[in-house]
Design a protein around this motif. Structure first.
Motif, mmCIF file in Angstrom:
data_model
loop_
_atom_site.group_PDB
_atom_site.id
_atom_site.type_symbol
_atom_site.label_atom_id
_atom_site.label_comp_id
_atom_site.label_asym_id
_atom_site.label_seq_id
_atom_site.Cartn_x
_atom_site.Cartn_y
_atom_site.Cartn_z
ATOM 1 N N UNK A 161 -10.622 4.976 -9.916
ATOM 2 C CA UNK A 161 -9.357 4.418 -9.140
ATOM 3 C C UNK A 161 -10.024 3.577 -7.796
ATOM 4 N N UNK A 162 -9.023 2.964 -7.139
ATOM 5 C CA UNK A 162 -8.802 2.142 -5.914
ATOM 6 C C UNK A 162 -7.435 1.542 -5.887
ATOM 7 N N UNK A 163 -7.318 1.308 -4.514
ATOM 8 C CA UNK A 163 -6.365 0.194 -4.079
ATOM 9 C C UNK A 163 -7.033 -1.231 -4.765
ATOM 10 N N UNK A 164 -6.129 -2.426 -4.795
ATOM 11 C CA UNK A 164 -6.396 -3.194 -5.485
ATOM 12 C C UNK A 164 -5.643 -4.114 -4.303
ATOM 13 N N UNK A 165 -6.405 -5.495 -4.551
ATOM 14 C CA UNK A 165 -6.448 -6.222 -3.022
ATOM 15 C C UNK A 165 -5.407 -7.739 -3.507
ATOM 16 N N UNK A 166 -5.707 -7.981 -4.847
ATOM 17 C CA UNK A 166 -5.036 -8.847 -5.779
ATOM 18 C C UNK A 166 -3.627 -8.319 -6.345
ATOM 19 N N UNK A 167 -3.759 -7.244 -6.716
ATOM 20 C CA UNK A 167 -2.255 -6.105 -7.191
ATOM 21 C C UNK A 167 -1.377 -6.897 -5.238
ATOM 22 N N UNK A 168 -1.724 -5.857 -4.714
ATOM 23 C CA UNK A 168 -1.323 -5.749 -3.457
ATOM 24 C C UNK A 168 -0.364 -7.062 -2.954
ATOM 25 N N UNK A 169 -1.833 -8.293 -2.710
ATOM 26 C CA UNK A 169 -1.610 -9.699 -2.347
ATOM 27 C C UNK A 169 -0.283 -10.272 -2.848
ATOM 28 N N UNK A 170 0.059 -10.069 -4.686
ATOM 29 C CA UNK A 170 1.095 -10.344 -5.234
ATOM 30 C C UNK A 170 2.198 -10.097 -4.886
ATOM 31 N N UNK A 171 2.098 -8.373 -4.676
ATOM 32 C CA UNK A 171 3.373 -7.358 -4.418
ATOM 33 C C UNK A 171 4.388 -7.952 -2.612
ATOM 34 N N UNK A 172 3.535 -8.212 -2.292
ATOM 35 C CA UNK A 172 3.092 -8.724 -0.832
ATOM 36 C C UNK A 172 3.971 -10.067 -0.424
ATOM 37 N N UNK A 173 3.706 -11.342 -1.484
ATOM 38 C CA UNK A 173 3.894 -12.921 -1.325
ATOM 39 C C UNK A 173 5.173 -13.158 -0.956
#
Length: 428
Positions: free
Chosen positions: A306-318
């Motif tokens: 498991x890890x923190x995700x760059x793309x998904x966090x980018x989508x959620x803060x877009x």
């Protein structure tokens, strides 16, 4: 009688005032956890849209990579279903808990680079040996997070260099828009037009967020063109399968360190950089500890770290207000856990859509994050180190079975320390 503080020499007095407070190992939230009432008050259409898009993105292309690697490695259908269940459930649970606790959009998923590096390993290692490496890497990630070493190491690397790595990783999402439009214009072209119109006309964009409108138009285009083809049959609900691990030197030496470095400095590094660029203050050490703990849970299901995700966090803060963006992560977390239970059905649904639909949707949703990454990397200082980081990451250099983004950071930072000394002196 004079106070003892007045008797202190001036230098000692200044030192007592200016001595920095030691930073706690576990970063505290600084706010009260979000209650159900608070979430419902902060929730809005843009945040629901961002959460749904994040889930679609995570459960489509990345899921396809997982299925391809697992199938090529000879995993059974039950093992694959268990893997999908593990990564979706742990990612959703970690995202939900952390986002409510810190009231920030802290999205977790699973390591796609880690999944890719498993491909060759599954050709000569047994699956129990690989699962043994999953357990050990989870313990190593947890231990490194508990020492505080991860936060200290990441604090050394200037943000422009980190964002250059992010820009190199995210660039493919932008080029995917062009490629998918050329390959399947019937589906992708209407999605691009919808995004441009909804972005250019603010009145329409307030009624229907651009990315959500892109999703709706894409679904209509897929259905109208007859490109939705779902395979019938198969299980509906996921059944986790525990694979008894085997701990062999061959698997441990080949996989443990690459998996741990990929999670801590490539995947988590991307997520932290994206969140900071969006104005949030992510807890670096807590990220590492939670990644390690949930990696152990994943290993119990035969799944990658498991890890923190760059793309998904980018989508959620877009889009939307920074203070309310955590609700997008709440939507993502709840839907991910629900989809984990329905993992086999979800997988069939996502694979029934044309590949270009997913590529265009993900690329369009990532445009703002890609733009921010380039601006942060090359606008001010450390530009040479950022350029070297970008080039090395794009080159695909894969030394010691470790993702090129890691080497981009190492080489770019080293070059910057040697050739951009004034920038580092000004930073310190």
């Amino acid at each position: 009688m004079p106070s003892s503080r007045q008797d202190l020499p001036a230098a000692a007095h200044v030192e007592a005032v200016e001595a920095p407070m030691p930073q706690p190992l576990l970063e505290r939230p600084g706010v009260r956890p979000a209650s159900v009432r608070r979430v419902l008050r902060d929730l809005g259409l843009p945040y629901v849209s961002n959460g749904v898009i994040g889930l679609i993105f995570s459960a489509s292309g990345p899921m396809a990579v997982t299925l391809v690697v697992g199938t090529a490695g000879g995993l059974t259908e039950g093992q694959l279903a268990s893997w999908v269940f593990g990564i979706l459930f742990s990612g959703g649970a970690a995202t939900l808990v952390m986002s409510l606790l810190y009231r920030q959009p802290l999205g977790f998923a699973w390591s796609i680079p880690g999944t890719v590096l498993l491909g060759p390993s599954l050709q000569h290692l047994s699956f129990p040996e690989v699962v043994g490496a999953f357990f050990t890497s989870g313990l190593l990630i947890l231990a490194l997070g508990a020492t505080g070493l991860v936060r200290r190491t990441m604090a050394m690397v200037p943000m422009p260099i980190v964002m250059a790595m992010v820009a190199a990783v995210f660039l493919k999402f932008g080029t995917d828009i062009v490629g998918s439009t050329q390959a399947n214009p019937v589906v992708a072209a209407p999605m691009v037009v919808a995004f441009l119109v909804l972005t250019a006309v603010p009145a329409l964009g307030r009624f229907l967020p651009p990315v959500l409108g892109t999703l709706v138009v894409g679904c209509v285009a897929v259905a109208a063109s007859g490109q939705f083809s779902i395979q019938k049959g198969g299980p509906v609900l996921a059944t986790p399968v525990f694979t008894l691990p085997e701990f062999t030197w061959a698997a441990q030496l080949e996989l443990v360190v690459p998996l741990a470095l990929t999670v801590l400095f490539v995947q988590n590094g991307q997520g932290i950089a994206v969140l900071r660029a969006a104005g949030h203050n992510p807890p670096v050490n807590v990220f590492a500890i939670v990644s390690g703990a949930f990696s152990l849970i994943n290993a119990g299901c035969g799944a990658v770290s498991a890890c923190v995700t760059g793309p998904t966090n980018a989508l959620m803060t877009s889009s939307g207000s920074r203070q309310r963006q955590y609700t997008a992560a709440v939507v993502f977390g709840v839907l991910a856990m629900a989809c984990a239970v329905l993992a086999p059905t979800l997988t069939r649904l996502m694979l029934a859509t044309p590949r270009e639909f997913i590529l265009a949707l993900g690329g369009i949703a990532m445009l703002r994050a890609l733009q921010q990454a380039f601006v942060s990397a090359f606008a001010t200082t450390f530009t040479l180190g950022s350029l070297v980081t970008f080039v090395v990451t794009m080159s695909g250099t894969n030394l010691a079975n470790i993702h090129p983004a890691f080497w981009g950071l190492v080489i770019g930072y080293t070059v910057s320390r040697v050739l951009e000394r004034p920038d580092h002196q000004a930073r310190s």
